[in-house]
Write an enzyme that holds these catalytic residues in place. Structure first.
Site, PDB file in Angstrom:
ATOM      1  N   HIS A 271      -4.647  13.086   0.816  1.00  0.00           N
ATOM      2  CA  HIS A 271      -4.568  11.935   1.741  1.00  0.00           C
ATOM      3  C   HIS A 271      -4.867  12.368   3.179  1.00  0.00           C
ATOM      4  CE1 HIS A 271      -3.188   9.735  -1.668  1.00  0.00           C
ATOM      5  NE2 HIS A 271      -2.035  10.375  -1.740  1.00  0.00           N
ATOM      6  N   ASP A 322      -5.954   9.470  -8.175  1.00  0.00           N
ATOM      7  CA  ASP A 322      -4.550   9.389  -7.797  1.00  0.00           C
ATOM      8  C   ASP A 322      -3.720   8.512  -8.733  1.00  0.00           C
ATOM      9  OD1 ASP A 322      -2.202   9.629  -6.419  1.00  0.00           O
ATOM     10  OD2 ASP A 322      -2.895   8.747  -4.550  1.00  0.00           O
TER      11      ASP A 322
HETATM   12 ZN    ZN Z   1      -0.744  11.517  -5.446  1.00  0.00          ZN
END
Ligand code: ZN
Length: 453
Positions: A271, A322
């Site tokens: 991220h 993810d």
């Molecule tokens: Zn993750």
């Protein structure tokens, strides 16, 4: 699964140095042994039209595929990442190793159909439903390995160390009981994993300290020397995480990590959404891979990664699915670019001047993803024969060649542009369908019926 082919001939192929025509590739033991360009096909060659190297998916929580679409009802109060996490904790509380195997097999099959040939599994679901350790500490990892073996996807396994609920060593909550280890317990898991992974042909083992919320500085310092492969960590995904880190340490998460740990090219910051210009430049300079998950980051309302500054600084990045709310390689790349366009009210942001955006995105994610997963990148000698082939007759690819094919794939193809996927020279997807799709989907549907109320 089909037998491995020993030789291929592609009309067009994306090699590390660029597009080439009439490319012959010979494969031995699942790896590329020889590449020739400008070569005539031979009788024994498997004939391909458009050949791309398989794409790495650098960040997955496979089990979350099973709750995809189940967290889209608006709550009574503000809904954000933390509300989604409570739903995820309830879902995770019910999963057995067999459930995990079935859900991960579906996720990995869909990844292959989407063009991902290796997955980085950021694996934190370690213990039994009551929170007690299994007799075999790698019981849940073995379910992940079984799903990789069933589907044929390459695995970089990233067992997660998770010990706390918040900065400063806060004790873990009830919803986190299946995730937590102490350092000794984690070391026992790491000792066991090479045997479990030995059943897969080209598995890689790394480690993943979950986040600065879940790991104390002392624990992190003890974990880093345990890593013989990549080191992945969730970081700066949420504004609240940044505020909590500032309150705890006086530093922002990425700033703290870069200042405190021996961060280098082995690391992947997953991220890294909320960074200052100085953090962005330093992360790029250290060679850390930015692990970007555009579909999930949009789904969870995380924010937008400072991609333009990071790329100008020479930063390395890759894509991950993810939460697996939707598994689509081309869409991850498209959304990464579109997020930057919407933010800057401009176009073609993530390519150098004069270059194709689709090709820049594909190449960037390929190289960074491979670095993050400890695997070779692209169609090169000794790399696994992991191929994506495109459908020459697909309308989004009509009258295109070279980089324009990747613009067609990323920006213009709804579905069906990916024809076949080859892993180690074996075809695992043909006409867009995985060879074991029916069986995997049936098992998944039975599993979901058991878990979801
Ligand atoms: Zn993750």
């Amino acid at each position: 699964m089909a037998d491995a082919h020993a030789a291929f001939h592609a009309r067009e192929a994306l090699l590390p140095e660029g597009w080439a025509s009439d490319v012959r590739i010979e494969v031995a033991d699942g790896r590329i042994a020889r590449i020739e360009t400008g070569s005539d096909p031979r009788r024994e060659d498997e004939r391909l039209a458009i050949l791309l190297p398989g794409m790495p998916n650098l960040h997955s929580h496979a089990f979350q595929r099973g709750m995809a679409g189940l967290a889209e009802t608006r709550g009574r109060s503000d809904d954000d990442f933390w509300g989604w996490r409570e739903i995820m904790y309830r879902f995770v509380g019910r999963l057995t190793p067999d459930h995990l195997h079935a859900i991960a097999a579906l996720a990995y099959m869909e990844m292959l159909e989407a063009g991902f040939t290796r997955v980085g599994e950021f694996h934190y679901l370690h213990h039994d439903r009551d929170g007690n350790a299994f007799g075999d500490p790698a019981e849940m990892s073995a379910a992940i390995v079984a799903a990789a073996a069933d589907t044929g996807i390459a695995l970089t396994h990233l067992p997660v160390f998770y010990a706390h609920a918040g900065f400063g060593g806060t004790p873990p909550g009830e919803g986190q009981r299946r995730f937590v280890h102490d350092l000794d317990g984690f070391a026992r898991l790491l000792d066991r994993l090479p045997d479990v992974l030995a059943t897969l042909p080209d598995a890689v083992l790394g480690i993943a300290p979950h986040s600065l919320r879940a790991v104390t500085p002392d624990e992190l310092a003890a974990l880093v020397p345990m890593a013989e492969g990549p080191i992945h960590i969730h970081i700066a995904e949420q504004m609240r995480e940044v505020a909590d880190c500032l309150a705890w340490s006086g530093r922002r998460p990425v700033e703290w990590l870069l200042a405190t740990m021996p961060v280098d090219r082995r690391w992947c910051f997953v991220h890294a959404t909320h960074m200052t210009g100085a953090e962005t430049a330093e992360m790029a300079a250290r060679g850390v891979v930015a692990g970007l998950c555009p579909i999930t980051e949009a789904n969870l309302g995380d924010g937008l990664f400072p991609a333009i500054d990071f790329l100008v600084a020479g930063g390395c990045w890759g894509i991950g699915s993810d939460s697996n709310v939707l598994i689509n390689m081309a869409e991850e790349l498209r959304l990464f670019e579109y997020g930057q366009r919407l933010m800057t009210r401009s176009r073609t942001m993530l390519a150098p001047p004069g270059a194709s955006c689709g090709a820049s995105l594909y190449r960037g994610a390929l190289v960074g993803g491979a670095q993050a997963l400890g695997a070779p990148a692209g169609l090169a000698i000794d790399a696994p024969a992991d191929f994506v082939t495109l459908d020459r007759d697909h309308p989004a690819l009509a009258a295109r060649s070279g980089d324009a094919l990747l613009d067609g794939l990323v920006f213009a193809a709804r579905q069906g542009a990916i024809d076949s996927i080859w892993r180690r020279g074996r075809r695992v997807v043909a006409d867009g369908r995985h060879f074991d799709r029916a069986c995997i989907v049936n098992r998944y549907r039975r599993t979901l019926a058991e878990i979801v109320e």
